[in-house]
Design a protein around this motif. Structure first.
Motif, mmCIF file in Angstrom:
data_model
loop_
_atom_site.group_PDB
_atom_site.id
_atom_site.type_symbol
_atom_site.label_atom_id
_atom_site.label_comp_id
_atom_site.label_asym_id
_atom_site.label_seq_id
_atom_site.Cartn_x
_atom_site.Cartn_y
_atom_site.Cartn_z
ATOM 1 N N LEU A 247 21.230 -14.075 -9.585
ATOM 2 C CA LEU A 247 20.840 -13.888 -10.984
ATOM 3 C C LEU A 247 19.996 -14.967 -11.467
ATOM 4 N N ALA A 248 19.022 -14.569 -12.346
ATOM 5 C CA ALA A 248 17.821 -15.503 -12.852
ATOM 6 C C ALA A 248 18.488 -16.405 -13.752
ATOM 7 N N LEU A 249 18.156 -17.612 -13.678
ATOM 8 C CA LEU A 249 18.572 -18.791 -14.497
ATOM 9 C C LEU A 249 17.962 -18.700 -15.735
ATOM 10 N N LEU A 250 18.808 -19.463 -16.887
ATOM 11 C CA LEU A 250 18.300 -19.328 -18.290
ATOM 12 C C LEU A 250 16.740 -19.918 -18.189
ATOM 13 N N SER A 251 16.445 -20.910 -17.575
ATOM 14 C CA SER A 251 15.182 -21.482 -17.638
ATOM 15 C C SER A 251 14.057 -20.507 -17.550
ATOM 16 N N ILE A 252 14.236 -19.526 -16.831
ATOM 17 C CA ILE A 252 13.124 -18.676 -16.398
ATOM 18 C C ILE A 252 12.694 -17.458 -17.528
ATOM 19 N N PHE A 253 13.976 -17.403 -18.486
ATOM 20 C CA PHE A 253 13.692 -16.257 -19.293
ATOM 21 C C PHE A 253 13.029 -16.877 -20.616
ATOM 22 N N PRO A 254 12.246 -15.722 -21.112
ATOM 23 C CA PRO A 254 11.419 -16.256 -22.344
ATOM 24 C C PRO A 254 12.284 -16.673 -23.490
ATOM 25 N N ALA B 32 13.456 -5.124 -16.052
ATOM 26 C CA ALA B 32 13.046 -6.143 -15.209
ATOM 27 C C ALA B 32 12.954 -7.531 -15.659
ATOM 28 N N GLU B 33 12.357 -7.438 -16.889
ATOM 29 C CA GLU B 33 12.197 -8.568 -17.810
ATOM 30 C C GLU B 33 13.682 -9.347 -18.040
ATOM 31 N N ILE B 34 14.269 -8.365 -18.571
ATOM 32 C CA ILE B 34 15.825 -8.644 -18.979
ATOM 33 C C ILE B 34 16.728 -9.229 -17.866
ATOM 34 N N THR B 35 16.572 -8.763 -16.758
ATOM 35 C CA THR B 35 17.240 -9.484 -15.471
ATOM 36 C C THR B 35 16.571 -10.507 -15.082
ATOM 37 N N GLY B 36 15.264 -10.893 -15.202
ATOM 38 C CA GLY B 36 14.358 -11.984 -14.672
ATOM 39 C C GLY B 36 13.749 -11.485 -13.261
ATOM 40 N N TYR B 37 13.818 -10.298 -13.321
ATOM 41 C CA TYR B 37 13.165 -9.588 -11.950
ATOM 42 C C TYR B 37 11.549 -9.458 -12.085
ATOM 43 N N LYS B 38 10.813 -9.967 -11.288
ATOM 44 C CA LYS B 38 9.330 -9.720 -11.224
ATOM 45 C C LYS B 38 8.917 -8.597 -10.417
ATOM 46 N N LEU B 39 8.410 -7.536 -11.175
ATOM 47 C CA LEU B 39 8.080 -6.394 -10.401
ATOM 48 C C LEU B 39 6.874 -6.408 -9.441
ATOM 49 N N LYS B 40 6.880 -5.923 -8.370
ATOM 50 C CA LYS B 40 5.884 -6.263 -7.208
ATOM 51 C C LYS B 40 4.823 -5.206 -7.682
ATOM 52 N N ASP B 41 3.734 -5.214 -6.959
ATOM 53 C CA ASP B 41 2.253 -4.395 -7.267
ATOM 54 C C ASP B 41 2.836 -3.127 -7.137
ATOM 55 N N ASN B 42 3.765 -2.688 -6.110
ATOM 56 C CA ASN B 42 4.077 -1.071 -5.851
ATOM 57 C C ASN B 42 5.365 -0.570 -6.791
ATOM 58 N N GLU B 43 5.753 -1.489 -8.108
ATOM 59 C CA GLU B 43 6.842 -1.109 -8.379
ATOM 60 C C GLU B 43 6.441 -0.958 -10.015
ATOM 61 N N GLY B 44 6.894 0.009 -10.686
ATOM 62 C CA GLY B 44 6.682 0.363 -12.164
ATOM 63 C C GLY B 44 5.145 0.057 -12.267
ATOM 64 N N GLU B 45 4.368 0.856 -11.725
ATOM 65 C CA GLU B 45 2.838 0.623 -11.825
ATOM 66 C C GLU B 45 2.557 1.256 -13.379
ATOM 67 N N ASP B 46 3.252 1.749 -14.166
ATOM 68 C CA ASP B 46 2.898 2.234 -15.374
ATOM 69 C C ASP B 46 3.855 1.869 -16.682
ATOM 70 N N SER B 47 4.184 0.580 -16.255
ATOM 71 C CA SER B 47 5.546 0.099 -17.043
ATOM 72 C C SER B 47 5.116 -1.023 -17.772
ATOM 73 N N TYR B 48 5.324 -1.268 -19.245
ATOM 74 C CA TYR B 48 5.178 -2.434 -19.967
ATOM 75 C C TYR B 48 6.254 -2.914 -20.352
ATOM 76 N N SER B 49 7.137 -3.963 -20.504
ATOM 77 C CA SER B 49 8.137 -4.456 -20.724
ATOM 78 C C SER B 49 8.210 -4.265 -22.392
ATOM 79 N N LEU B 50 9.178 -3.856 -23.065
ATOM 80 C CA LEU B 50 9.432 -3.751 -24.508
ATOM 81 C C LEU B 50 9.943 -4.960 -24.957
#
Length: 521
Positions: A8-15, A382-400
């Protein structure tokens, strides 16, 4: 390759947006996430979005009042299957092998096991993931013999080759869901069989059909535990039970509740019939609204409300099968002020209500007017969980996520948004401007494709939605530069296999005709 398990992503990497969340030790306590996806629910069917709506929706309105309304939210397609593909993958459906139309109840799986889904992202972050409801993305039924079903799924005989006692493959469980319970297609598409974690819960023992004006379903095999009228209540009740059980765990959960309603068959139980004063659709919506209230109450009563994100939306606009014209005569407009309805490239086909409630992060009673798309839930997760999408994932997705902060000024969110009609016609929206790559609706409203209504019309339509939200005046002749720039951007998005920043990707192999293929050559 799908994403690999990571801590799980640590707090420090969250916005900074996440800085005041409840913490466990040094780690951010991730929110529970519930997505309720209605089926064929129009923008104007919810009172919070249409003050003149004739359908009482007090519970969904309360959800909106406690969270954020998105008034310019859109589905990637104007029909069921492709929207669900886009929602789960963050990728426009027309990049898949399905370039138009929808799947049926016996279609093979559309999402390949290797593609990353929202459920994969959440599971990777330690969530328990569950799907309950209408799948409509295909899975592979076990066969009695041979390797073909021998039919497309529109007729009762098309299911003779299915052996319902055999395990089903390429199911939601193969796409990141720990638990999966639902049926294969729309509620008017056979077979009428519940499937739980890759197995039919009961073997069909009869063939049913209904020919009612609003309550119809196609003839097909039906299991003894499958009662059409009870399907929607069943999905809600199972979801509430799931919430109550998972609220006891330290582990966060992700629930995708995919309703088969208010899509046909429209089946309000006796206690709701006549309540709305409209057609059965209004009664059915009142029942759905009541159940949404029960879901919200379950979240509150279990003490997880503060850190639970609930999203409520629809897979496309309202359907004429619900009696749209008849309800208009009674003063109810499912598409509100917008033109068209389900299946169309016009706004009524893909503009939908969208509500996000997350008490610890989203200020109550707020709204956003930025254009968003259901594909955006992937990058949001992805942003909520701290996961960075790869180039071949979520190609048409912007974080809300940045939009969830009501105090933050956001000048531009998506660069542009692509819409798609049932016959595969494209439209692209950028700012106030919308270009439709068709003479008419591309769907079921006039001017219908390949009819005399289209004769003499320009090949494309250009509308300024700020001054003309009803898409009544085609401005393509007066604005050739805008037509050219939007067409060029659409071509770029198609050719590069993505509409977000990143390395170009390949669209899936085209099968059959792809609308306007000439302008992307």
């Amino acid at each position: 390759m799908k994403l690999q398990t990571r801590s799980l992503a640590l707090l420090s990497i969250f916005p900074a947006f996440f800085s005041c969340s409840e913490k466990v030790g040094q780690k951010e306590k991730l929110p529970n996430v519930i997505v309720i996806l209605a089926d064929d629910l129009g923008y104007g069917d919810i009172h919070a979005f249409n003050p003149d709506s004739k359908i009482p929706t007090p519970n969904i309105d309360a959800l909106a009042a406690a969270g954020m309304k998105f008034t310019d939210a859109h589905t990637p397609s104007a029909v069921c299957t492709p929207t669900r593909y886009g929602f789960l993958t963050g990728r426009y459906n027309w990049r898949s092998r399905l370039k138009s139309g929808v799947l049926t109840g016996n279609s093979k799986a559309l999402i390949v096991d290797e593609r990353t889904t929202i459920a994969d992202v959440m599971k990777n972050a330690g969530y328990h993931t569950a799907f309950i409801g209408k799948w409509h993305l295909g899975w592979d039924w076990g066969l009695a013999d041979g390797d073909s079903l021998g039919g497309e799924g529109w007729n009762a005989k098309d299911f003779d080759q299915i052996d319902f006692s055999k395990p089903i493959t390429h199911t939601p469980n193969d796409l990141g869901f720990d638990y999966a319970y639902g049926h294969s297609g729309s509620l008017d598409m056979a077979p009428y069989v519940y499937v739980e974690n890759g197995k039919a819960t009961a073997i069909p023992d009869k063939v049913t059909v209904n020919t009612g004006k609003y309550s119809w379903w196609r003839e097909g095999p039906t299991s003894p535990d499958f009662d059409h009228e009870k399907v929607t209540p069943n999905f809600f009740e199972r979801s509430i039970q799931y919430i109550e059980e998972k609220a006891k765990d330290d582990k966060p959960f992700f629930l995708y509740l995919a309703l088969p309603s208010p899509h046909t068959p429209i089946l309000p139980p006796a206690e709701w019939q006549g309540k709305s004063g409209l057609l059965p659709f209004g009664d059915f919506m009142m029942m759905i609204d009541d159940y949404v209230g029960q879901v919200n109450a379950a979240v509150k009563n279990t003490g997880i409300d503060e850190n639970t994100l609930i999203i409520f939306t629809s897979d496309n606009g309202g359907s004429p099968a619900a009696g749209i014209e008849e309800m208009q005569a009674l003063g109810h407009f499912s598409s509100y002020i917008y033109r068209g309805h389900k299946a169309d490239a016009y706004e009524g086909g893909h503009r939908v209500p969208f509500i996000a409630k997350w008490p610890s992060k989203i200020k109550a009673g707020t709204s956003r007017d930025q254009t968003i798309c259901l594909t955006d839930v992937m990058a949001t997760s992805a942003e909520i969980t701290g996961y960075k999408l790869k180039d071949n994932e979520g190609e048409d997705s912007y974080s809300l996520v940045e939009l969830f902060d009501a105090d933050k000024e956001v000048d531009q969110f998506r660069e542009a948004t692509v819409h798609h009609s049932i016959n595969g016609s494209f439209a692209i929206r950028q700012g106030d401007w919308k270009l439709i790559m068709a003479k008419g609706s591309g769907g079921w409203s006039a001017p219908k494709p390949n009819t005399p209504d289209e004769e003499g019309l320009p090949d494309v339509q250009l509308y300024n939605l700020a001054s003309d939200p009803g898409e009544s005046t085609n401005l393509q002749a007066e604005n050739p530069e805008k037509v050219a720039s939007l067409k060029s951007l659409l071509s770029k998005y198609i050719k590069e296999g993505r509409s977000t920043p990143g390395a170009p990707q390949q669209n899936d192999k085209m099968e059959g005709e792809w609308k306007q293929i000439s302008f992307v050559e």
